[in-house]
Scaffold this motif. Structure first.
Motif, PDB file in Angstrom:
ATOM      1  N   TRP A  34       0.816  -1.219   0.000  1.00 38.17           N
ATOM      2  CA  TRP A  34       0.000   0.000   0.000  1.00 38.17           C
ATOM      3  C   TRP A  34       0.852   1.272   0.000  1.00 38.17           C
ATOM      4  CZ3 TRP A  34      -4.350   1.742  -1.464  1.00 38.17           C
ATOM      5  CH2 TRP A  34      -4.765   2.999  -1.057  1.00 38.17           C
ATOM      6  N   SER A  35       1.957   1.284   0.746  1.00 39.29           N
ATOM      7  CA  SER A  35       2.775   2.493   0.831  1.00 39.29           C
ATOM      8  C   SER A  35       3.316   2.909  -0.530  1.00 39.29           C
ATOM      9  CB  SER A  35       3.937   2.286   1.808  1.00 39.29           C
ATOM     10  OG  SER A  35       4.750   1.206   1.382  1.00 39.29           O
ATOM     11  N   VAL A  36       3.481   1.937  -1.426  1.00 35.08           N
ATOM     12  CA  VAL A  36       3.964   2.250  -2.773  1.00 35.08           C
ATOM     13  C   VAL A  36       2.906   3.011  -3.559  1.00 35.08           C
ATOM     14  CG1 VAL A  36       4.727   1.220  -4.958  1.00 35.08           C
ATOM     15  CG2 VAL A  36       5.498   0.262  -2.785  1.00 35.08           C
ATOM     16  N   PHE A  37       1.640   2.682  -3.332  1.00 36.95           N
ATOM     17  CA  PHE A  37       0.543   3.321  -4.061  1.00 36.95           C
ATOM     18  C   PHE A  37       0.150   4.676  -3.476  1.00 36.95           C
ATOM     19  CE2 PHE A  37      -0.322  -1.081  -5.401  1.00 36.95           C
ATOM     20  CZ  PHE A  37      -0.523  -0.888  -6.761  1.00 36.95           C
ATOM     21  N   ALA A  38       0.410   4.878  -2.188  1.00 40.53           N
ATOM     22  CA  ALA A  38      -0.169   6.020  -1.481  1.00 40.53           C
ATOM     23  C   ALA A  38       0.157   7.366  -2.123  1.00 40.53           C
ATOM     24  CB  ALA A  38       0.284   6.001  -0.020  1.00 40.53           C
ATOM     25  N   GLN A  39       1.440   7.653  -2.353  1.00 38.32           N
ATOM     26  CA  GLN A  39       1.804   8.966  -2.876  1.00 38.32           C
ATOM     27  C   GLN A  39       1.346   9.177  -4.316  1.00 38.32           C
ATOM     28  OE1 GLN A  39       2.982  11.444  -0.933  1.00 38.32           O
ATOM     29  NE2 GLN A  39       2.604  12.727  -2.726  1.00 38.32           N
ATOM     30  N   PRO A  40       1.599   8.240  -5.253  1.00 44.16           N
ATOM     31  CA  PRO A  40       1.084   8.441  -6.624  1.00 44.16           C
ATOM     32  C   PRO A  40      -0.430   8.576  -6.663  1.00 44.16           C
ATOM     33  CG  PRO A  40       2.688   6.667  -6.575  1.00 44.16           C
ATOM     34  CD  PRO A  40       2.402   7.009  -5.158  1.00 44.16           C
ATOM     35  N   LEU A  41      -1.119   7.826  -5.812  1.00 39.30           N
ATOM     36  CA  LEU A  41      -2.576   7.894  -5.779  1.00 39.30           C
ATOM     37  C   LEU A  41      -3.035   9.241  -5.229  1.00 39.30           C
ATOM     38  CD1 LEU A  41      -5.063   6.183  -6.421  1.00 39.30           C
ATOM     39  CD2 LEU A  41      -4.971   5.296  -4.090  1.00 39.30           C
ATOM     40  N   ILE A 155       5.439  -7.823  -4.232  1.00 35.68           N
ATOM     41  CA  ILE A 155       4.351  -6.962  -4.702  1.00 35.68           C
ATOM     42  C   ILE A 155       4.774  -5.497  -4.815  1.00 35.68           C
ATOM     43  CG2 ILE A 155       1.990  -6.188  -4.282  1.00 35.68           C
ATOM     44  CD1 ILE A 155       2.202  -9.082  -5.173  1.00 35.68           C
ATOM     45  N   PRO A 156       5.481  -4.914  -3.816  1.00 35.10           N
ATOM     46  CA  PRO A 156       5.927  -3.522  -3.999  1.00 35.10           C
ATOM     47  C   PRO A 156       6.828  -3.344  -5.212  1.00 35.10           C
ATOM     48  CG  PRO A 156       6.056  -4.125  -1.695  1.00 35.10           C
ATOM     49  CD  PRO A 156       5.753  -5.393  -2.448  1.00 35.10           C
ATOM     50  N   PHE A 157       7.724  -4.304  -5.444  1.00 37.17           N
ATOM     51  CA  PHE A 157       8.611  -4.216  -6.616  1.00 37.17           C
ATOM     52  C   PHE A 157       7.786  -4.206  -7.907  1.00 37.17           C
ATOM     53  CE2 PHE A 157      10.965  -6.361 -10.017  1.00 37.17           C
ATOM     54  CZ  PHE A 157      12.111  -5.580 -10.086  1.00 37.17           C
ATOM     55  N   LEU A 158       6.807  -5.114  -7.999  1.00 36.82           N
ATOM     56  CA  LEU A 158       5.943  -5.171  -9.187  1.00 36.82           C
ATOM     57  C   LEU A 158       5.114  -3.903  -9.302  1.00 36.82           C
ATOM     58  CD1 LEU A 158       4.754  -6.734 -11.581  1.00 36.82           C
ATOM     59  CD2 LEU A 158       3.190  -7.861  -9.965  1.00 36.82           C
ATOM     60  N   ALA A 159       4.601  -3.412  -8.177  1.00 31.83           N
ATOM     61  CA  ALA A 159       3.765  -2.210  -8.196  1.00 31.83           C
ATOM     62  C   ALA A 159       4.551  -0.994  -8.671  1.00 31.83           C
ATOM     63  CB  ALA A 159       3.186  -1.961  -6.810  1.00 31.83           C
ATOM     64  N   VAL A 160       5.781  -0.840  -8.183  1.00 30.92           N
ATOM     65  CA  VAL A 160       6.616   0.290  -8.608  1.00 30.92           C
ATOM     66  C   VAL A 160       6.849   0.241 -10.113  1.00 30.92           C
ATOM     67  CG1 VAL A 160       8.948   1.250  -8.491  1.00 30.92           C
ATOM     68  CG2 VAL A 160       7.743   0.652  -6.391  1.00 30.92           C
ATOM     69  N   TYR A 161       7.135  -0.952 -10.636  1.00 28.77           N
ATOM     70  CA  TYR A 161       7.349  -1.101 -12.083  1.00 28.77           C
ATOM     71  C   TYR A 161       6.092  -0.716 -12.863  1.00 28.77           C
ATOM     72  CZ  TYR A 161       7.831  -3.345 -16.619  1.00 28.77           C
ATOM     73  OH  TYR A 161       7.839  -3.602 -17.968  1.00 28.77           O
ATOM     74  N   LEU A 162       4.937  -1.208 -12.420  1.00 26.21           N
ATOM     75  CA  LEU A 162       3.681  -0.934 -13.128  1.00 26.21           C
ATOM     76  C   LEU A 162       3.324   0.545 -13.066  1.00 26.21           C
ATOM     77  CD1 LEU A 162       1.531  -4.004 -12.008  1.00 26.21           C
ATOM     78  CD2 LEU A 162       2.502  -3.596 -14.270  1.00 26.21           C
ATOM     79  N   ILE A 163       3.524   1.172 -11.906  1.00 28.46           N
ATOM     80  CA  ILE A 163       3.193   2.595 -11.761  1.00 28.46           C
ATOM     81  C   ILE A 163       4.075   3.446 -12.663  1.00 28.46           C
ATOM     82  CG2 ILE A 163       3.246   4.556 -10.162  1.00 28.46           C
ATOM     83  CD1 ILE A 163       2.416   2.565  -7.948  1.00 28.46           C
TER      84      ILE A 163
END
Length: 411
Positions: A34-41, A155-163
């Motif tokens: 979740w912390s990976v999504f918080a700021q971009p979101l 998941i954070p690694f994948l999320a950062v790549y996708l974002i």
């Protein structure tokens, strides 16, 4: 009581079920991202990241409640349909987040729907898996729950790549689809463990006249062992929740690290947590569940003492301290599902473990509060470490109470 039964086909297939359960748990542990999504979101919605932080907290609160529900449904109807429902809830929640236009919508969709799906999936998945491994429940629990911990890295690694590649909206959609495919796909190949299943030549610890004794959740609550386990779980998990929730702040304010090094401290704690889940799970098969938990309590004590004494420049001692705390926390997360099954039987273990998670959930809520309170009061974490040390000592008392209750109730 269920009579002991042997299924040679299932004895081989259970290793495939272990693999499927581990894949499912990687998805079920996605709350760590979740912390990976918080700021971009927040930037996308023109909101504050602090507003969106409640989505993570709400998901963490909904998860234990849904674990009890998912555990009950998994015990009653088997894991397949429960996992399909949980996978759809998680995947559709992430897809819903991609279409949300307000912070409130994100909080409700992610916090409630994703949190509920996460808990349902985890409880039904692990509960069914451990029924297949009464002889090696520590190994099975260690691998599958280690996969849950590995989600904090994958998941954070994948999320950062996708974002970075697609943007935050598309990243939510892609992850949602991936989760549905993995969890629902694994569920379709999942088998329900038949009642009384044992591998060839294995006799359960608490078997009576060739039958496995299993307690319902209500029967479990009326035992002294249950309350001792609740107390032990809380005392064992508190130090981990205190440090995990404030690892970056400890690095910044106590050790005066740069932001990049603080991020590395978070990763070190996460790796310790993940390693502790596997190591303690396997070790508990050989030396016993409670003995493994006692070792974890000793690691907590060592970690608390080292953190209390660390100052700027004590980098080696500091890293040893956070690794000890991470290993201990992972050990409690890994051993407790096996201990629950061993003590109260396999028939209702999903629901029983779902209720025992309340001890960990209490630590998860109180740990960050203790750290924040003492730092705001004294501008140091030293007093919080002393609380951690004291609560861990009480854990030894609960371990003794558990042994005492076990002798009385199981003699």
């Amino acid at each position: 009581m269920q009579p002991l039964t042997y299924h040679p086909v299932l004895e081989k297939k259970r290793w495939l079920i272990l693999l499927l359960a581990s894949l499912v748990n990687i998805c079920a542990g996605a709350n760590y991202a979740w912390s990976v999504f918080a700021q971009p979101l927040a930037e996308h919605l023109q909101a504050q990241a602090s507003e969106l932080a409640f989505a993570f907290s709400l998901a963490s609160c909904c998860s234990p409640v849904s674990m009890l529900i998912g555990g009950y449904l998994g015990d009653r109807f088997g894991p397949r349909y429960v996992l399909v429902a949980g996978g759809l809830l998680m995947g559709l929640a992430l897809i819903g987040c991609s279409m949300a236009t307000t912070a409130t919508a994100i909080i409700l969709i992610y916090g409630v729907v994703f949190g509920f799906g996460m808990g349902v999936t985890f409880a039904a998945n692990v509960g069914n898996l451990l029924k297949f491994f009464p002889d090696r429940s520590g190994l099975a629990g260690g691998l599958s729950i280690g996969a849950y911990g590995a989600s904090s890295v994958i998941i954070p690694f994948l999320a950062v790549y996708l974002i970075s590649d697609e943007g935050v909206e598309a990243a939510f959609r892609t992850l949602g689809v991936i989760f549905i495919v993995i969890v629902v796909g694994c569920a379709l190949f999942m088998s329900r463990c038949p009642e009384g299943f044992v591998p060839a030549g294995y006799v359960p610890k608490k078997a009576v006249d060739g039958h496995i004794v299993s307690l319902t959740t209500w029967q479990m609550v009326k035992t002294r062992r249950f309350w001792a386990m609740m107390g032990l779980g809380f005392c064992g998990a508190l130090a981990g929740m205190m440090v995990i929730s404030h690892a970056a702040m400890i690095g910044q304010y106590q050790m005066h690290y740069a932001p990049a090094v603080c991020a590395m401290v978070v990763s070190v704690v996460a790796l310790g947590n993940m390693g502790g889940r596997f190591i303690a799970g396997v070790l508990s098969d050989y030396i016993g569940r409670i003995q493994s938990l006692l070792l974890a309590l000793l690691l907590n004590l060592l970690g608390a003492v080292l953190l209390w004494g660390c100052a700027e420049g004590d980098d080696g001692l500091f890293m040893i301290a956070v690794i000890c705390i991470g290993l201990a926390f992972g050990a409690f997360m890994s051993v407790y599902p096996s201990l629950t099954t061993e003590e109260f039987g396999p028939a209702h273990n999903s629901a029983n473990y779902g209720l025992l998670v309340a001890g960990f959930s209490s630590a998860a809520m109180l740990g960050p509060i203790v750290m924040t309170f003492f730092y705001s009061l004294h501008e140091t974490f030293s007093f919080a470490y002393l609380v951690s040390f004291g609560v861990t000592l009480i854990g030894f008392v609960f371990a003794w109470l558990f042994r005492w209750a076990e002798r009385i109730e199981c003699s």
